[in-house]
Every structure is written in C-alpha cells, then in structure tokens.
Design an enzyme around this catalytic site. Structure first.
Site, short mmCIF file in Angstrom:
data_model
loop_
_atom_site.label_atom_id
_atom_site.label_comp_id
_atom_site.label_asym_id
_atom_site.label_seq_id
_atom_site.Cartn_x
_atom_site.Cartn_y
_atom_site.Cartn_z
CG ASP A 67 3.18 0.29 -4.22
OD1 ASP A 67 2.47 -0.63 -3.75
OD2 ASP A 67 2.96 1.49 -4.00
CG ASN A 136 3.37 12.90 -1.66
OD1 ASN A 136 2.60 12.03 -2.04
ND2 ASN A 136 4.66 12.68 -1.47
CG HIS A 138 2.47 8.67 -3.07
ND1 HIS A 138 3.17 8.92 -1.93
CD2 HIS A 138 1.63 7.66 -2.75
CE1 HIS A 138 2.79 8.11 -0.98
NE2 HIS A 138 1.85 7.33 -1.44
CD GLU A 143 6.79 9.61 -2.80
OE1 GLU A 143 5.75 10.29 -2.86
OE2 GLU A 143 7.22 9.15 -1.73
C1 GLP Z 1 1.31 4.09 0.34
C2 GLP Z 1 1.08 3.24 -0.91
C3 GLP Z 1 0.05 3.85 -1.82
C4 GLP Z 1 -1.14 4.30 -1.00
C5 GLP Z 1 -0.73 5.39 -0.07
C6 GLP Z 1 -1.88 5.97 0.77
O1 GLP Z 1 2.40 4.91 0.28
N1 GLP Z 1 2.25 2.96 -1.66
O2 GLP Z 1 -0.31 2.90 -2.82
O3 GLP Z 1 -2.16 4.76 -1.86
O4 GLP Z 1 0.25 4.88 0.80
O5 GLP Z 1 -2.10 5.17 1.88
P1 GLP Z 1 -3.36 5.23 2.83
O6 GLP Z 1 -4.45 4.55 2.06
O7 GLP Z 1 -2.96 4.45 4.04
O8 GLP Z 1 -3.64 6.65 3.09
#
Ligand code: GLP
Length: 255
Positions: A67, A136, A138, A143
């Site tokens: 992404d 959440n 995702h 989402e």
């Molecule tokens: C972001 C990314 C995700 C990631 C998520 C969790 O929103 N788009 O790909 O998995 O955050 O992030 P973290 O690893 O910092 O908890």
C-alpha cells in the site's frame, strides 16, 4: 493457519526473517510481498544482517508492497516508498527497478489501481506476503467494511487508523486520509502469507483474526481461508489467544 509463538519482538523478528530468507534461498527470483508499519522493522533489520553476513542475496528478487498513502511523493519521509527505501532496500542488493509500490502521486485512482494490479500480475503473483495487522483488523489498508474488497483500490482511512498512524506524523492533520492498497483478493492470491504481530494492544484483534468468524468487519479473518498462512507473534500479542484458545498456538511454553 499455523500460529507460532515468539517470546518477544526480537524473537519474532528473527523467526519472520528466517522464513522470508528461506524463501529467497529456495527461489532466488521470488516475489516478496512487503509491508510497512512498526511491526516489520525488526524483520527488515534481521534480513539486512543476513545479507551483510553473505547469507542472503536479493539481486534477483522482486518486491511488491501492499500500500501507499494517496498524495505523498516518494521522497516524503512519511511515504511508504521512502520507508521501504530507508528501512530495507538501500541496505540490501535488491535492484530498485524490481521494486513495486502504488504511486501515491497519481491523482487518477482508477488508473493507478489498475496499473498496480497489472504490475503484480506481470510478476506472476507474490510468493510470500508479509503482513502486519491494524488494531481494527486491517491488512494492507483494507479497512473493516461490509464486504471483502477484491483488487487494488483507493480507500478512505478510518479514524482509528488515522489515530494509530498519527504517531509517525508531526500533527494528526498531516496524516493522509486516503490510500491505495492491494485488495483482499490480491493478498489472498499470494502463495504463502506471513503475518506478524507484537504487543498487547494487538491481542484482542489477534484473537478475532484467528478464532473469530470470517467477516469483512475483521478483514484479517479472511486469512483463515488461505491454505498457507504462518503467523508469528510475541507473547503479548498472543495473550488472549493463549488464554482462550491455546490449542491454536504452537511453541508456547507450558503454563
Ligand atoms: C498501517 C499499514 C499496515 C500495517 C498496520 C499496522 O496502517 N498500512 O500494513 O500492518 O499499519 O502497523 P504497526 O505494525 O505499526 O502496528
């Protein structure tokens, strides 16, 4: 789905990097599906160390990222293109021409999403997809929704995701409100999936992801339907699973 216990963040990072490293050794021209966020940072450090030791060679590998924020240029220090370059690509011998990420600066969302789906398809799909998980549920930026989105698409980020990601920006208002993300279909098409999670705040969603119903309101729950998913998570992220469904977790010390 196999859920492997890791004692802590270091342990999970080493295990995840070893699983990715095994893929690179078994198929030197593999397509690595890569993720951003804080969870993969330790994994990337371990991959860099393995490269520096001469254990891994990325020269023939391809990369496809999940992404990108809509509107951020590659040189914006909050863009995922910048994150990948700073935290992995510049430290290893991957050919930057072989790296792929949605172009956040393309204002034509439909054209960009189509281009990205075609680029990933042209690589022959992803061999191993690394995933983090949002609080959440995702994955990528898919989402919670009423249905599982399919291909690459443009999403409106939820308030909870904007709040969670605000820690990386100077001000909450600076967090982009939209992103381009691989869809669930693209993620589920990966031959192997490796999901990593660390910390107590991920414990509730880890339980829902692995032991709850498969529902689009918890996008990561779809992973229960994939035939080659490995989850590596630390004790804190597994705490609720260990309490309520310990039979789902491998390698945990006996209570
Ligand atoms: C972001 C990314 C995700 C990631 C998520 C969790 O929103 N788009 O790909 O998995 O955050 O992030 P973290 O690893 O910092 O908890």
């Amino acid at each position: 789905m196999r859920i492997l216990y890791a004692a802590d963040y270091n342990d999970l990072s080493r295990k995840a990097a070893n699983l990715i490293g095994a893929q690179v050794i078994m198929k030197p021209d593999c397509v690595l599906g890569l993720a951003t966020g804080s969870s993969p940072l330790g994994t990337y450090k371990c991959l860099i160390e393995a490269y520096e030791k001469g254990d891994l060679d990325f020269s023939r590998c391809f990369a496809a990222n999940l992404d990108e924020y809509r509107g951020l240029t590659k040189d914006n220090d909050q863009s995922y293109a910048y994150f990948m370059y700073e935290n992995l690509f510049k430290h290893i011998n991957i050919d930057m021409a072989n790296t792929n990420i949605p172009d956040g600066t393309n204002p034509d969302a439909e054209a960009e999403c189509k281009r990205y789906d075609e680029a990933v398809a042209a690589l022959g799909g992803v061999d191993i997809q690394l995933l983090g998980i949002g609080n959440n549920g995702h994955i990528g930026f898919n989402e919670p929704a009423d249905e599982f989105p399919t291909g690459t698409h443009c999403v409106d980020l939820t308030d909870s995701t904007i709040d969670a990601n605000a820690r990386f920006f100077a001000r909450r208002e600076d967090v982009p409100t939209q992103a381009y993300t691989m869809g669930i279909k693209t993620i589920m098409s990966a031959k192997k999936i490796l999901l990593i999670a660390s910390g107590e705040n991920k414990a509730p969603i880890m339980y829902e992801m692995a032991a709850g119903p498969v529902v689009p309101s918890v996008p990561a729950s779809i992973l229960q339907m994939h035939n080659d998913v490995t989850v590596v998570a630390d004790a804190a992220a597994l705490s609720i699973l260990l309490e309520k469904a310990p039979e789902l977790v491998e390698g945990a010390p006996k209570a």
